[in-house]
Design an enzyme around this catalytic site. Structure first.
Site, PDB file in Angstrom:
ATOM      1  N   ARG A  26       0.849  -1.187   0.000  1.00 19.58           N
ATOM      2  CA  ARG A  26       0.000   0.000   0.000  1.00 19.58           C
ATOM      3  C   ARG A  26       0.885   1.238   0.000  1.00 19.58           C
ATOM      4  O   ARG A  26       1.976   1.242   0.564  1.00 19.58           O
ATOM      5  CB  ARG A  26      -0.898   0.011   1.235  1.00 19.58           C
ATOM      6  CG  ARG A  26      -2.032  -0.997   1.173  1.00 19.58           C
ATOM      7  CD  ARG A  26      -2.993  -0.858   2.328  1.00 19.58           C
ATOM      8  NE  ARG A  26      -2.405  -1.236   3.589  1.00 19.58           N
ATOM      9  CZ  ARG A  26      -1.926  -0.401   4.495  1.00 19.58           C
ATOM     10  NH1 ARG A  26      -2.005   0.899   4.307  1.00 19.58           N
ATOM     11  NH2 ARG A  26      -1.397  -0.843   5.607  1.00 19.58           N
ATOM     12  N   ASP A  61      -9.701  -9.225   9.401  1.00 19.73           N
ATOM     13  CA  ASP A  61      -9.169  -7.888   9.120  1.00 19.73           C
ATOM     14  C   ASP A  61     -10.156  -6.743   9.360  1.00 19.73           C
ATOM     15  O   ASP A  61      -9.749  -5.696   9.831  1.00 19.73           O
ATOM     16  CB  ASP A  61      -8.688  -7.841   7.656  1.00 19.73           C
ATOM     17  CG  ASP A  61      -7.767  -6.667   7.368  1.00 19.73           C
ATOM     18  OD1 ASP A  61      -6.951  -6.329   8.239  1.00 19.73           O
ATOM     19  OD2 ASP A  61      -7.872  -6.082   6.271  1.00 19.73           O
ATOM     20  N   TYR A 109      -1.082  -3.600  -7.047  1.00 19.08           N
ATOM     21  CA  TYR A 109      -0.929  -4.311  -5.775  1.00 19.08           C
ATOM     22  C   TYR A 109      -2.266  -4.353  -5.015  1.00 19.08           C
ATOM     23  O   TYR A 109      -2.948  -3.323  -4.880  1.00 19.08           O
ATOM     24  CB  TYR A 109       0.155  -3.647  -4.900  1.00 19.08           C
ATOM     25  CG  TYR A 109       0.096  -4.183  -3.492  1.00 19.08           C
ATOM     26  CD1 TYR A 109       0.607  -5.448  -3.190  1.00 19.08           C
ATOM     27  CD2 TYR A 109      -0.561  -3.483  -2.489  1.00 19.08           C
ATOM     28  CE1 TYR A 109       0.476  -5.973  -1.926  1.00 19.08           C
ATOM     29  CE2 TYR A 109      -0.689  -4.005  -1.214  1.00 19.08           C
ATOM     30  CZ  TYR A 109      -0.173  -5.254  -0.942  1.00 19.08           C
ATOM     31  OH  TYR A 109      -0.324  -5.779   0.317  1.00 19.08           O
ATOM     32  N   SER A 114      -0.247  -3.374  12.109  1.00 16.83           N
ATOM     33  CA  SER A 114       0.303  -4.510  11.369  1.00 16.83           C
ATOM     34  C   SER A 114       1.503  -5.092  12.123  1.00 16.83           C
ATOM     35  O   SER A 114       2.107  -4.441  12.977  1.00 16.83           O
ATOM     36  CB  SER A 114       0.675  -4.123   9.945  1.00 16.83           C
ATOM     37  OG  SER A 114       1.300  -2.895   9.933  1.00 16.83           O
ATOM     38  N   HIS A 129     -10.937  -1.729  11.753  1.00 14.91           N
ATOM     39  CA  HIS A 129      -9.843  -2.593  11.294  1.00 14.91           C
ATOM     40  C   HIS A 129      -9.655  -3.696  12.340  1.00 14.91           C
ATOM     41  O   HIS A 129      -8.676  -3.700  13.078  1.00 14.91           O
ATOM     42  CB  HIS A 129      -8.587  -1.721  11.157  1.00 14.91           C
ATOM     43  CG  HIS A 129      -7.447  -2.381  10.466  1.00 14.91           C
ATOM     44  ND1 HIS A 129      -6.150  -1.942  10.595  1.00 14.91           N
ATOM     45  CD2 HIS A 129      -7.394  -3.432   9.628  1.00 14.91           C
ATOM     46  CE1 HIS A 129      -5.354  -2.703   9.871  1.00 14.91           C
ATOM     47  NE2 HIS A 129      -6.075  -3.617   9.275  1.00 14.91           N
ATOM     48  N   ARG A 164       1.637 -12.272  -0.499  1.00 17.33           N
ATOM     49  CA  ARG A 164       0.295 -12.502   0.043  1.00 17.33           C
ATOM     50  C   ARG A 164      -0.351 -13.770  -0.488  1.00 17.33           C
ATOM     51  O   ARG A 164      -0.009 -14.252  -1.567  1.00 17.33           O
ATOM     52  CB  ARG A 164      -0.609 -11.332  -0.358  1.00 17.33           C
ATOM     53  CG  ARG A 164      -0.157  -9.983   0.177  1.00 17.33           C
ATOM     54  CD  ARG A 164      -0.632  -9.789   1.580  1.00 17.33           C
ATOM     55  NE  ARG A 164      -0.131  -8.565   2.199  1.00 17.33           N
ATOM     56  CZ  ARG A 164      -0.801  -7.893   3.123  1.00 17.33           C
ATOM     57  NH1 ARG A 164      -1.984  -8.291   3.518  1.00 17.33           N
ATOM     58  NH2 ARG A 164      -0.279  -6.815   3.671  1.00 17.33           N
ATOM     59  N   CYS A 190       1.433  -7.550  14.304  1.00 18.25           N
ATOM     60  CA  CYS A 190       1.151  -7.928  15.692  1.00 18.25           C
ATOM     61  C   CYS A 190       0.427  -9.269  15.771  1.00 18.25           C
ATOM     62  O   CYS A 190      -0.120  -9.621  16.813  1.00 18.25           O
ATOM     63  CB  CYS A 190       0.320  -6.855  16.376  1.00 18.25           C
ATOM     64  SG  CYS A 190       1.226  -5.348  16.697  1.00 18.25           S
ATOM     65  N   LYS A 230      -9.611  -2.065   1.867  1.00 14.94           N
ATOM     66  CA  LYS A 230      -9.263  -0.906   2.690  1.00 14.94           C
ATOM     67  C   LYS A 230     -10.010   0.349   2.225  1.00 14.94           C
ATOM     68  O   LYS A 230     -10.443   1.166   3.037  1.00 14.94           O
ATOM     69  CB  LYS A 230      -7.761  -0.655   2.649  1.00 14.94           C
ATOM     70  CG  LYS A 230      -6.909  -1.843   3.070  1.00 14.94           C
ATOM     71  CD  LYS A 230      -7.152  -2.258   4.488  1.00 14.94           C
ATOM     72  CE  LYS A 230      -6.136  -3.284   4.941  1.00 14.94           C
ATOM     73  NZ  LYS A 230      -6.404  -3.726   6.313  1.00 14.94           N
TER      74      LYS A 230
HETATM   75  C1  OXD Z   1      -2.995  -4.214   6.312  1.00 16.61           C
HETATM   76  C2  OXD Z   1      -3.541  -5.358   5.579  1.00 16.61           C
HETATM   77  O1  OXD Z   1      -2.032  -3.588   5.852  1.00 16.61           O
HETATM   78  O2  OXD Z   1      -4.490  -5.963   6.081  1.00 16.61           O
HETATM   79  O3  OXD Z   1      -3.543  -3.901   7.363  1.00 16.61           O
HETATM   80  O4  OXD Z   1      -3.040  -5.658   4.498  1.00 16.61           O
HETATM   81 MN    MN Z   2      -5.367  -4.963   7.732  1.00 14.27          MN
END
Ligand code: OXD
Ligand code: MN
Length: 587
Positions: free
Chosen positions: A70, A278, A198, A249, A227, A371, A251, A207
């Site tokens: 991102r 997510d 991406y 992220s 989130h 991913r 964690c 998102k």
């Molecule tokens: C993030 C994802 O960056 O879920 O939070 O990809």
């Molecule tokens: Mn996320």
């Protein structure tokens, strides 16, 4: 597919005039159509067909090397007023931004096909569901959206002649990083993404819609787009209690969402069910509780580090009908690999860039942000309530971050407003690998810093207001799995053992366990964290639960500095909560 929605037809027509594709193809959601698109993508190299015996329905995709994550610095919230985007978002005047983007989109699909994807966030027809149309020139986007969301004819039917939808226009264009933009126009229900391929920048349901646009909608309509993962803990009596949790992220959010109980818990009959990994959309139900759905239909998870031990369920979810992006291709058997999937890397392989690779030069084979895009229903522990259009009732909201010393293993907020404060001060300490500066706290309120579609101060106020209208509020907690000892080693085992902490949290929600009040909130009595079957004694739990006043005094300074950014949009209640904390610390 019959489309009677005049506004939709007119908008697609307008976008086609702008981008000038060779053909316009409406995605009906059928497997036949998706398969015909995959065939085209195999021909162009956009997708690579993997070993269909070992990985049925699975494909590999490689994004451009300059386009692997991102792009927060190129992500904009273009509300009419700058103050509505707030200090944590990039902003540009919408008219100026439209003019800039229209120039970039002009003729960008010449020689390409345009795909029009009708999709639903949430089960079609659910009271939570919201619909979107994504226009794209990428087959990768089409097949990914078909996993991550519900796509096709049923959405067109649900939209009828004049249903509302979020407009999304995406083009890979030239993949020019200098002209890459991910732009949200919240007042126009519009998202525009250009020059990226991406996932996080181009799967506009995720998102862009389900967090940035949806958070703005939730603000207007009295609900929350967060989130957060959603999981259910089933106790030996067969009762399932649900938790939502937000983490920055890195964690272990996906791991927690798909947690496997420790042996001792399994034997007693505990089970953990994943509703989402997510995003959570939360609404007040008729019973006055907060109910959550996962608006997505798949997982877009980070591959490296995922293995049978760290997350068996995620690995199992990728065993079929999955798109792998930027991982290693094992040429011997056309399967995939990534760091820590197994001990040994394949010897005859291509790395994420498609170069010959055997790991002998020390380079990584898979991109660290590589991913898997996997259907949620592939996950062995997917909740039986995953498709429930009403969602699941939430007992606890859990915030967390990565803190070496400051935050204890778990604490409970005194009430909702204090819980909002706890969420607002969330953050993670940077590791050397990330920035070079070790131990710097990066604040990430509610893990929404890059995803809140409006002013963060207004967002906190919205959370506070929600507290006034939810009759049966969930209780709010904070956890930290990452306390370290003097050698820098993690004290708490984490992973499946995090269920021991969830058990205390849920016990609190149902008045089944005591707590002690401290400077920062309610904390467990050390003996109330179940350590059965663990090589950890009560003294260690005491240490994990200790609150170091000096560290918290330093924390207060960090919070004051952070809060200063929000000027008079900082809710007075947040300052009030901060003053309580200071008083409790004797400051
Ligand atoms: C993030 C994802 O960056 O879920 O939070 O990809
Ligand atoms: Mn996320």
């Amino acid at each position: 597919m019959k489309i009677n929605h005049k506004e939709l037809l007119a908008w697609v027509d307008e976008m086609a005039k702008l981008t000038q594709p060779d053909n316009i193809i409406w995605i009906d959601g059928s497997e036949e159509q998706l398969e015909s698109l995959r065939q085209i993508a195999y021909g162009t190299g956009e997708l690579y067909k993997l070993n269909q015996e070992k990985l049925p329905g699975c494909v590999l995709h490689r994004s451009a090397v300059n386009d692997v994550a991102r792009v927060e610095d190129r992500t904009f919230i273009c509300s009419r007023k700058e103050e509505d985007a707030g200090p944590t978002n990039n902003w540009m005047d919408p008219q100026e931004m439209y003019a800039k983007l229209y120039k970039l989109y002009d003729g960008c699909m010449k020689g390409r096909d345009m795909y029009v994807i009708p999709y639903s966030m949430g089960v079609v027809g659910s009271p939570f569901a919201k619909y979107g149309i994504e226009i794209t020139d990428s087959i990768y986007v089409v097949v990914s959206m078909a996993i991550m969301t519900r796509v096709g004819e049923k959405v067109i039917e649900a939209l009828g002649e004049n249903g509302e939808f979020i407009h999304g226009l995406h083009s890979k264009a030239q993949l020019d990083a200098e002209e890459r933009y991910i732009v949200h126009f919240p007042e126009d229900n519009t998202i525009m993404s250009i020059n990226s391929g991406y996932g996080g920048n181009v799967l506009l349901g995720k998102k862009c819609f389900a967090l940035r646009i949806a958070s703005h909608l939730g603000h207007k309509e009295n609900w929350l787009a967060e989130h957060m993962l959603i999981l259910g803990v089933e106790n030996p009596q067969g009762e399932v209690r649900y938790v939502c949790a937000a983490f920055p992220s890195a964690c272990g959010k996906t791991n927690l969402a798909m947690l496997i109980p420790p042996e001792i818990y399994k034997e007693k009959g505990y089970k953990v069910w994943c509703v989402g990994d997510d995003i959570a959309w939360l609404r007040i139900g008729p019973d006055g509780r907060l109910w959550a759905v996962n608006p997505e239909n798949g997982f877009f998870g980070v591959a490296p580090g995922t293995n049978a031990k760290s997350n068996y369920n995620a690995l199992a979810a990728t065993s079929k009908n999955t798109i792998f992006t930027n991982v290693v291709l094992n040429k011997d058997d056309d399967t995939v690999w990534w760091e820590k999937m197994t001990d040994d890397a394949p010897k005859n392989a291509l790395n994420w860039k498609g170069e010959e690779w055997d790991g002998s030069d020390g380079s990584k084979g898979a991109h660290p942000n590589s991913r898997f895009t996997a259907p949620a229903t592939n996950c062995p522990c997917i909740s039986p309530e995953f498709e429930n259009p009403q969602g699941v009732p939430i007992s606890a909201i859990v915030f967390g971050g990565r803190r070496a010393k400051t935050a204890p293993l778990v604490y409970q907020s005194r009430d909702w407003a204090h819980g909002v404060f706890v969420g607002s001060i969330m953050g993670s300490e940077t590791t050397a690998a990330a920035t070079g500066a070790v131990g710097v706290v990066r604040r990430d309120p509610m893990a929404m810093l890059p995803f809140c579609g409006y002013h963060m101060g207004d967002y906190w106020q919205h959370w506070l207001n929600m507290g006034d209208i939810i009759p049966n509020k969930p209780k709010i907690f904070n956890v930290n799995w990452f306390r370290t000892d003097d050698n820098g080693d993690f004290i708490w085992p984490g992973f499946g053992d995090n269920l021991r902490v969830l058990e205390w949290i849920l016990g609190r929600c149902f008045d089944e366990v005591d707590a002690v009040e401290t400077e920062i909130g309610f904390m467990p009595k050390p003996e109330d964290i179940n350590t059965e079957g663990l090589d950890i004694d009560v003294e260690t739990i005491k240490e994990l639960l200790s609150v170091d006043r000096d560290l918290w005094k330093a924390e207060v300074e960090g919070i004051e500095e952070f809060y200063a950014k929000f000027g008079d949009k900082l809710p007075a209640e947040m300052n009030h909560q901060l003053s309580i904390l200071k008083e409790n610390l004797g400051m």
